[in-house]
Scaffold this active site. Structure first.
Site, short mmCIF file in Angstrom:
data_model
loop_
_atom_site.label_atom_id
_atom_site.label_comp_id
_atom_site.label_asym_id
_atom_site.label_seq_id
_atom_site.Cartn_x
_atom_site.Cartn_y
_atom_site.Cartn_z
N LYS A 1 39.91 -87.29 -6.06
CA LYS A 1 41.25 -86.98 -5.52
C LYS A 1 41.02 -85.93 -4.44
O LYS A 1 41.07 -84.72 -4.66
CB LYS A 1 42.15 -86.45 -6.65
C1 LIG Z 1 46.16 -92.60 -5.06
C2 LIG Z 1 46.67 -92.27 -6.42
N1 LIG Z 1 46.57 -93.18 -7.39
C3 LIG Z 1 47.01 -92.94 -8.62
C4 LIG Z 1 47.61 -91.74 -8.95
C5 LIG Z 1 48.07 -91.47 -10.34
O1 LIG Z 1 47.24 -90.53 -10.97
P1 LIG Z 1 47.76 -89.55 -12.06
O2 LIG Z 1 48.41 -90.37 -13.09
O3 LIG Z 1 46.55 -88.87 -12.58
O4 LIG Z 1 48.71 -88.62 -11.42
C6 LIG Z 1 47.76 -90.77 -7.96
C7 LIG Z 1 48.39 -89.49 -8.24
O5 LIG Z 1 47.74 -88.51 -8.46
C8 LIG Z 1 47.26 -91.04 -6.67
O6 LIG Z 1 47.39 -90.13 -5.70
#
Ligand SMILES: Cc1ncc(COP(=O)(O)O)c(C=O)c1O
Length: 303
Positions: A156
């Site tokens: 991320k």
């Molecule tokens: C590209 C992306 N995919 C999926 C998610 C979902 O991840 P999470 O459930 O850990 O927030 C996020 C959000 O953080 C994201 O930015």
């Protein structure tokens, strides 16, 4: 926009306006930051941060991929999250830890200091107040996600979000609430900032981490809760057209929570509203915060 009063920055809580950085910081030019998005929910026992430690573990995993050496321990970042929530009180429901290469060199491989901040603000319902109830209209983006071994989708990292920004902005420009991206294989990947679940004959299907997606913590929570409730969950590659053919479809993420999708590319999905499986998953997930779902995994971490 209304900003909260306090922010945690490089080890101390300070007024929001004082948390500044130089315009020549590495991250501003090259996207060299890693971050998290975490929600804090009101519960009968007071505010609880959802899977705080798991989110911050992922922050360190993202940093490991990009060789960003965070100068604090996991416990210290967890404590910073609690501190900034406590300092700002009820004006907050979302946490944003971020670590980035700061000022200290202009080359791509410069060894700059790593700055760390934890911000918090009131996010509310990311895809609109009606979205969780009525569902949203989505489209498949003309932009694909990163090919394998290009930009690591499992981190991320700030730079990754140029992809999500293209997908989300294109969708809004075309009149949709959110965009869904395909992987470079042409198979389904994920939403601009959300993972995807499709429902066929009562079973949940979600795209695998090999499909250039972020391994979401909400996704993992749903897989866990659904299996514990006796539902079948399958992680599998899925072609685009299954978005149109499934019985139900929803996106999930910390920001989007569990948002039903009622149409894709102008084609109605299922009954065109949240279906029974989506409603069940919403009830299980939101039940964690009103106490109707037992927190058997210790996911609610107290402020
Ligand atoms: C590209 C992306 N995919 C999926 C998610 C979902 O991840 P999470 O459930 O850990 O927030 C996020 C959000 O953080 C994201 O930015």
């Amino acid at each position: 926009m209304q900003y909260p009063d306090w922010i945690w920055h490089n080890g101390t809580i300070k007024p929001w306006a004082d948390a500044t950085t130089h315009v020549m910081a590495h991250a501003l030019h090259y996207g060299s930051s890693v971050f998290e998005g975490i929600r804090c929910y009101d519960t009968a026992d007071g505010p609880a941060i959802f899977r705080l430690t798991d989110h911050n573990r992922r922050l360190y995993q993202s940093a490991k991929i990009h060789e960003i050496d965070i100068p604090y321990t996991l416990d210290e970042i967890n404590a910073a999250c609690r501190e900034v929530i406590a300092a700002n009180g009820s004006t907050t429901d979302y946490l944003r830890p971020v670590a980035f290469r700061g000022l200290g060199g202009f080359g791509l491989s410069a060894e700059t200091p790593v700055d760390v901040a934890v911000a918090t603000w009131k996010m509310g319902k990311y895809l609109g107040d009606e979205a969780l109830e009525n569902g949203i209209d989505a489209c498949v983006s003309s932009w694909q996600r990163f090919a394998p071994n290009t930009i690591p989708a499992g981190a991320k990292a700030g730079g990754n979000y140029l992809s999500g920004t293209l997908v989300a902005r294109e969708a809004r420009r075309l009149g949709f609430r959110e965009g869904i991206a395909l992987a470079s294989t042409g198979l389904l990947s994920e939403g601009a900032g959300e993972n995807l679940f499709l429902v066929f004959d009562g079973a949940l299907h979600t795209t695998p981490v090999s499909a250039a997606l972020l391994n979401g913590i909400t996704r993992n929570s749903i897989i866990t809760l659904a299996r514990e409730a006796g539902l079948t969950v399958v992680e599998r590659d899925l072609p685009r057209e299954y978005l149109y053919l499934c019985d139900e479809l929803f996106m999930c993420g910390t920001a989007a929570e569990i948002t039903p999708i009622r149409s894709v590319d102008g084609r109605q999905v299922g009954a065109g509203k949240a279906g029974p499986v989506t409603r069940r998953i919403q009830a299980l997930f939101f039940g964690l915060f009103d106490g109707s779902t037992a927190d058997t995994h210790g996911w609610l971490e107290r402020v």
